[in-house]
Design an enzyme around this catalytic site. Structure first.
Site, PDB file in Angstrom:
ATOM      1  N   PHE A   7     -14.922  -9.243  -9.444  1.00  0.00           N
ATOM      2  CA  PHE A   7     -14.450  -9.599 -10.765  1.00  0.00           C
ATOM      3  C   PHE A   7     -13.266  -8.647 -11.013  1.00  0.00           C
ATOM      4  O   PHE A   7     -12.441  -8.487 -10.120  1.00  0.00           O
ATOM      5  CB  PHE A   7     -15.621  -9.611 -11.766  1.00  0.00           C
ATOM      6  CG  PHE A   7     -16.426 -10.888 -11.575  1.00  0.00           C
ATOM      7  CD1 PHE A   7     -17.098 -11.127 -10.381  1.00  0.00           C
ATOM      8  CD2 PHE A   7     -16.413 -11.894 -12.525  1.00  0.00           C
ATOM      9  CE1 PHE A   7     -17.763 -12.337 -10.144  1.00  0.00           C
ATOM     10  CE2 PHE A   7     -17.078 -13.106 -12.305  1.00  0.00           C
ATOM     11  CZ  PHE A   7     -17.751 -13.324 -11.119  1.00  0.00           C
TER      12      PHE A   7
ATOM     13  N   GLY B 221       0.837  -1.211   0.000  1.00  0.00           N
ATOM     14  CA  GLY B 221       0.000   0.000   0.000  1.00  0.00           C
ATOM     15  C   GLY B 221       0.865   1.251   0.000  1.00  0.00           C
ATOM     16  O   GLY B 221       2.090   1.180   0.089  1.00  0.00           O
TER      17      GLY B 221
ATOM     18  N   TYR C 171      -4.163 -18.618  -5.140  1.00  0.00           N
ATOM     19  CA  TYR C 171      -4.800 -17.353  -4.752  1.00  0.00           C
ATOM     20  C   TYR C 171      -6.309 -17.560  -4.561  1.00  0.00           C
ATOM     21  O   TYR C 171      -6.880 -17.237  -3.515  1.00  0.00           O
ATOM     22  CB  TYR C 171      -4.533 -16.277  -5.810  1.00  0.00           C
ATOM     23  CG  TYR C 171      -5.423 -15.074  -5.660  1.00  0.00           C
ATOM     24  CD1 TYR C 171      -5.260 -14.217  -4.576  1.00  0.00           C
ATOM     25  CD2 TYR C 171      -6.442 -14.823  -6.571  1.00  0.00           C
ATOM     26  CE1 TYR C 171      -6.104 -13.123  -4.417  1.00  0.00           C
ATOM     27  CE2 TYR C 171      -7.281 -13.731  -6.423  1.00  0.00           C
ATOM     28  CZ  TYR C 171      -7.112 -12.888  -5.340  1.00  0.00           C
ATOM     29  OH  TYR C 171      -7.947 -11.816  -5.178  1.00  0.00           O
TER      30      TYR C 171
ATOM     31  N   GLY D 158      -2.563 -20.456 -14.194  1.00  0.00           N
ATOM     32  CA  GLY D 158      -3.592 -20.115 -13.209  1.00  0.00           C
ATOM     33  C   GLY D 158      -4.718 -19.269 -13.770  1.00  0.00           C
ATOM     34  O   GLY D 158      -5.734 -19.062 -13.103  1.00  0.00           O
TER      35      GLY D 158
END
Ligand code: UDP
Length: 330
Positions: A168, A36, A140, A279
């Site tokens: 999404f 962050g 994940y 993935g």
């Protein structure tokens, strides 16, 4: 309400924090600033630098703060990295969330909004409703699904009220807050980097997927619309626990995104075909019917052109993201 936002210095967390403040809530941000940015913490929010791995510190913070709700954004978020480093995801993402939940329940805090993901779903018929088959294609996605299961149990047995928001593809920028990851793996910022002259070509990860043009299809939702979903979910928590798919309901291929970015930026955006990224699911599009019906969520900024334009504006104003030193050198 007084709300603790973990990961509130990150992309989605900072936008949600800003919106919470605008709506009159008190916001305390817990972030270790590993990914962050202090510059993304909205004025009016208090930043507490705590690492979620430090169980005792998390416990002490929750005790001292006694928030009325926790919104949990802090997590490792890269699908590709999770395939290379599964334990970083299956370990840290789950363990850190347990530290938060344990500290919450210990302090009598029972409202929880969780950043889940479309990556929990198995490849199946699109668009995806909440009851579509589960089957994460990456550690994940699995880490987020494991947390969803934990939430179910704590909802049943410990009185937790939670909302799992399955994001999404969050994209776009809002009021000076944009996407700045290191390394940047997401499609739209990587495309815009080419338009800024910071990379020579847009890399397309695979063009032989079972989709109309062979590139992966995703559902892009504007980060402001996604933030609104969090505020609605928070307000509805006292009515019960829920999972919601949060997307626009429309899918765009990688090539279609690049085409829109060409229009928005006026740059030719040359492409290079690269191997598929391990993935990646071929197709992820939400059926957002439940959140529309139950919470009255209605996305306002999620036309792809609006999303890309807002991101383009932000990236042009912040060519090196939030990094002030580099910005000053521009
Ligand atoms: N992608 C791509 N080139 C890039 C970055 C992403 O082709 O430089 C593709 C990626 O394989 C996926 C889609 O764009 O199919 C969206 O990827 P992103 O990382 O933005 O989000 P994800 O769907 O993985 O959460």
């Amino acid at each position: 309400m007084r709300i603790l936002v973990t990961g509130g210095a990150g992309y989605i967390g900072s936008v949600v924090s800003k919106l919470l403040l605008e709506r009159g809530h008190e916001v305390v941000i817990l972030d270790n600033l590993s990914t962050g940015h202090a510059a993304a913490v909205p004025p009016g929010a208090k930043l507490v630098r705590v690492d979620l791995r430090e169980r005792a510190a998390v416990k002490a913070l929750l005790r001292a703060l006694e928030p009325e709700a926790v919104m949990h954004f802090a997590a490792n978020i890269q699908v590709g990295e999770s395939v290379r480093r599964p334990l970083k995801y299956l370990g840290d993402n789950v363990r850190n969330t347990l530290h938060v939940l344990e500290a919450m329940l210990g302090a009598g805090v029972r409202r929880f909004v969780f950043s889940s993901t479309a990556a929990i779903f198995a490849p199946s018929q699109q668009p995806l409703r909440e009851d579509a088959p589960i089957g994460p294609e990456s550690p994940y996605g699995e880490s987020k699904y494991l947390v969803e299961r934990i939430l179910c149990w704590l909802g049943e047995l410990a009185g937790l009220r939670y909302a799992s928001l399955r994001y999404f593809n969050a994209a776009g920028a809002w009021q000076g807050l944009g996407e700045d990851h290191h390394p940047e793996t997401h499609l739209i910022p990587r495309v815009l980097r080419v338009a800024l002259g910071q990379a020579p070509k847009v890399q397309i990860y695979g063009q032989n997927y079972p989709t109309p043009d062979g590139t992966c299809v995703r559902d892009y939702v504007h980060v402001y619309d996604l933030a609104e979903a969090h505020l609605l979910a928070l307000t509805a928590l006292d009515g019960g626990s829920r999972a919601y798919n949060v997307g626009s309901g429309r899918g765009f291929s990688v090539r279609e995104v690049i085409e829109v970015a060409r229009r928005v930026t006026g740059h030719p955006l040359p492409v290079e075909i690269c191997p598929p990224r391990p993935g990646d699911a071929p197709w992820l599009v939400a059926d957002p019917g439940r959140i529309r019906r139950e919470l009255g969520w209605s996305p306002c900024y999620s036309e792809l052109e609006q999303i890309v334009s807002s991101a383009w504006e932000w990236h042009r104003a912040h060519p090196h993201g939030y990094s002030e030193e580099k910005d000053q050198g521009e």
